[in-house]
Design a protein around this motif. Structure first.
Motif, PDB file in Angstrom:
ATOM      1  N   GLN A 105     -31.346  -6.630 -16.157  1.00 32.86           N
ATOM      2  CA  GLN A 105     -31.847  -5.630 -17.097  1.00 32.86           C
ATOM      3  C   GLN A 105     -30.733  -5.171 -18.023  1.00 32.86           C
ATOM      4  N   LEU A 106     -31.048  -5.035 -19.308  1.00 31.05           N
ATOM      5  CA  LEU A 106     -30.116  -4.521 -20.291  1.00 31.05           C
ATOM      6  C   LEU A 106     -30.242  -3.014 -20.368  1.00 31.05           C
ATOM      7  N   SER A 107     -29.098  -2.315 -20.466  1.00 31.13           N
ATOM      8  CA  SER A 107     -29.111  -0.859 -20.525  1.00 31.13           C
ATOM      9  C   SER A 107     -29.735  -0.367 -21.830  1.00 31.13           C
ATOM     10  N   PRO A 108     -30.247   0.869 -21.867  1.00 30.79           N
ATOM     11  CA  PRO A 108     -30.868   1.393 -23.096  1.00 30.79           C
ATOM     12  C   PRO A 108     -29.955   1.367 -24.315  1.00 30.79           C
ATOM     13  N   ASP A 109     -28.630   1.540 -24.116  1.00 27.26           N
ATOM     14  CA  ASP A 109     -27.726   1.506 -25.266  1.00 27.26           C
ATOM     15  C   ASP A 109     -27.231   0.102 -25.590  1.00 27.26           C
ATOM     16  N   GLY A 110     -27.670  -0.897 -24.831  1.00 29.24           N
ATOM     17  CA  GLY A 110     -27.272  -2.268 -25.087  1.00 29.24           C
ATOM     18  C   GLY A 110     -25.851  -2.622 -24.692  1.00 29.24           C
ATOM     19  N   ARG A 111     -25.118  -1.679 -24.099  1.00 24.27           N
ATOM     20  CA  ARG A 111     -23.713  -1.916 -23.773  1.00 24.27           C
ATOM     21  C   ARG A 111     -23.514  -2.695 -22.479  1.00 24.27           C
ATOM     22  N   TYR A 112     -24.475  -2.603 -21.548  1.00 23.56           N
ATOM     23  CA  TYR A 112     -24.266  -3.191 -20.225  1.00 23.56           C
ATOM     24  C   TYR A 112     -25.514  -3.936 -19.758  1.00 23.56           C
ATOM     25  N   LEU A 113     -25.251  -5.034 -19.083  1.00 22.51           N
ATOM     26  CA  LEU A 113     -26.307  -5.813 -18.455  1.00 22.51           C
ATOM     27  C   LEU A 113     -26.148  -5.693 -16.950  1.00 22.51           C
ATOM     28  N   ALA A 114     -27.195  -5.262 -16.270  1.00 18.46           N
ATOM     29  CA  ALA A 114     -27.173  -5.179 -14.812  1.00 18.46           C
ATOM     30  C   ALA A 114     -27.775  -6.447 -14.234  1.00 18.46           C
ATOM     31  N   ILE A 115     -27.097  -6.999 -13.245  1.00 15.69           N
ATOM     32  CA  ILE A 115     -27.536  -8.236 -12.602  1.00 15.69           C
ATOM     33  C   ILE A 115     -27.585  -7.982 -11.106  1.00 15.69           C
ATOM     34  N   ASP A 116     -28.763  -8.034 -10.541  1.00 17.26           N
ATOM     35  CA  ASP A 116     -28.942  -7.793  -9.108  1.00 17.26           C
ATOM     36  C   ASP A 116     -28.869  -9.135  -8.395  1.00 17.26           C
ATOM     37  N   GLY A 117     -27.816  -9.331  -7.603  1.00 14.60           N
ATOM     38  CA  GLY A 117     -27.606 -10.612  -6.942  1.00 14.60           C
ATOM     39  C   GLY A 117     -27.541 -10.478  -5.438  1.00 14.60           C
ATOM     40  N   THR A 118     -27.882 -11.545  -4.746  1.00 14.00           N
ATOM     41  CA  THR A 118     -27.850 -11.524  -3.289  1.00 14.00           C
ATOM     42  C   THR A 118     -27.328 -12.839  -2.743  1.00 14.00           C
ATOM     43  N   GLY A 119     -26.658 -12.747  -1.595  1.00 18.20           N
ATOM     44  CA  GLY A 119     -26.132 -13.915  -0.899  1.00 18.20           C
ATOM     45  C   GLY A 119     -26.207 -13.693   0.593  1.00 18.20           C
ATOM     46  N   ASP A 120     -25.483 -14.499   1.346  1.00 24.56           N
ATOM     47  CA  ASP A 120     -25.530 -14.388   2.804  1.00 24.56           C
ATOM     48  C   ASP A 120     -25.067 -13.020   3.286  1.00 24.56           C
TER      49      ASP A 120
END
Length: 421
Positions: A105-120
């Motif tokens: 998801q991109l933040s409302p101000d466009g400055r940051y992209l959040a990436i939800d990741g998972t592993g072992d």
């Protein structure tokens, strides 16, 4: 991502809630967020510098692990060209088949992209600075789930469910680990804890209102326990219990999405069952939990949130098209889905795009055009966990049930995609 004290509860809870709510497809090429992201992306060029380009971001599968890439965003929300790499994930993330991306998801101000990741080891949030072009784990030293960005304020604060501290460097609340719902600043990593009076493992979903003043959220104590839905101010004050759904069929409330005018909330009721991919019910209610109406059956296996049209009159959602296939209740690769639309006033629903039009098993991730008359969506077959997916962007008319479905391709197939924003 399991607290030692709550291991039994979380194991049961995650089968039904987290697997259904967060998992976006076999290779997680899918995106669970709603049309609020579309507004965020369209506002991305309002930051500093003011001429920052608007992009669609992708996680791509390469032999050396996952790579973050981007492509310019077209007027219909489609990529203009193939994604170009901009950053590489550290720690060999993406080298193991179990590594995956659950959402971007991109933040409302466009400055940051959040990436939800998972592993072992569990689930963590990566934050990409779109101007400095660097990526890092935020909050650091914590396993947990990115939920949603918060409108207003800094423009880059997000809601986060902390699940487990990682070593002595983990941020704590006071002198111990007793988290509830966190509000995290993407720029600094500093968090504020909101005490929701239950362990964070009970938190299912939390979403801010369009003006950022309120948060609606749901909790569940475990499999067979149903769920409770709550409303509070964004600072944690004024906490109000809206309603309870006892355990049973379609009793886990999640995937809340506020209408653009802030008057109505759409959400899905997932089945409180160990069978992970049963269909869900699409519901709406007012902002105090009243006037609840069931609108349609929705796909309960991929975790797609309903998407409001900009005029707050219609909702696009993902509908499962092979409800009678019991194998699809257990195996995500067997799920088939289409883009459906429901008129909130008349409560009439219809299929806007399906495999009959696209030739693809999965049709998902709807986002509305500004005129509320058409939808851009993605179609693909199930993702290859080794090579990635091959999605293609399409457009569909969404004026009313009296019109025959009409879809048209917007892009060629894109290769090696694991997830997209």
């Amino acid at each position: 991502m399991r607290r030692a004290l709550l291991t039994g509860i979380v194991l049961l809870l995650l089968v039904e809630i987290v697997s259904v709510f967060y998992i976006q497809g076999e290779g997680r090429v899918y995106s669970y967020y709603s049309s609020t992201h579309e507004k965020s992306a369209n506002r991305a060029n309002t930051g500093n510098p003011s001429d920052i380009a608007v992009y669609i971001y992708y996680t791509l599968k390469q032999s050396t692990g996952f790579v973050l890439a981007r492509a310019p965003r077209g007027s219909s929300g489609q990529p203009l060209g193939n994604p170009q790499p901009v950053a590489r994930f550290s720690n060999g993330f993406g080298l193991v088949e179990s590594d995956s991306i659950l959402g971007m998801q991109l933040s409302p101000d466009g400055r940051y992209l959040a990436i939800d990741g998972t592993g072992d080891h569990g689930e963590q949030a990566w934050i990409y600075d779109t101007q400095q072009m660097v990526i890092k784990l935020t909050p650091a030293y914590v396993l947990g789930n990115f939920l949603h960005w918060m409108p207003g304020g800094t423009g880059h604060t997000f809601l986060y469910r902390p699940m487990f501290p990682m070593g002595p460097s983990a941020p704590m609340d006071g002198n111990g680990w007793n988290p509830g719902l966190w509000e995290v600043d993407a720029a600094s990593g500093v968090h504020k804890n909101i005490d929701i009076h239950v362990p964070s493992a009970y938190l299912v979903d939390a979403v801010s209102s369009p003006d950022g003043s309120r948060i609606i959220y749901s909790t569940s104590a475990g499999l067979g326990m149903g769920s409770d839905t709550w409303l509070m101010n964004s600072d944690g004050s004024g906490m109000t219990h809206l309603f309870n759904n006892p355990g049973g069929a379609q009793s886990i409330d999640a995937l809340f999405t506020w209408s653009p005018d802030g008057k109505t909330v759409a959400y899905e009721r997932l089945s409180d069952s160990p069978t992970a991919f049963l269909p869900a019910g699409l519901w709406i209610m007012n902002t105090t939990g009243g006037q609840q109406y069931r609108l349609a059956d929705a796909d309960g296996g991929h975790g797609y949130a309903p998407a409001w049209s900009p005029d707050s009159r219609k909702i696009a959602f993902v509908a499962r098209t092979n409800v009678g296939d019991r194998k699809a209740n257990l195996q995500m690769q067997s799920l088939q889905c289409a883009i459906a639309v429901v008129d909130v006033t008349t409560r009439q629903s219809w299929i806007a795009a399906s495999a009959n039009q696209t030739g693809m098993q999965l049709n998902y991730n709807p986002s509305w055009a500004a005129d509320s008359a058409s939808i851009t969506f993605t179609a693909s077959n199930p993702v290859n966990r080794v090579l990635g997916g091959m999605p293609r962007y399409w457009s569909a008319h969404a004026l009313g049930p009296q019109m025959r479905p009409a879809v048209s391709p917007l892009t060629p197939v894109i290769a090696h995609v694991i997830a997209s924003s």
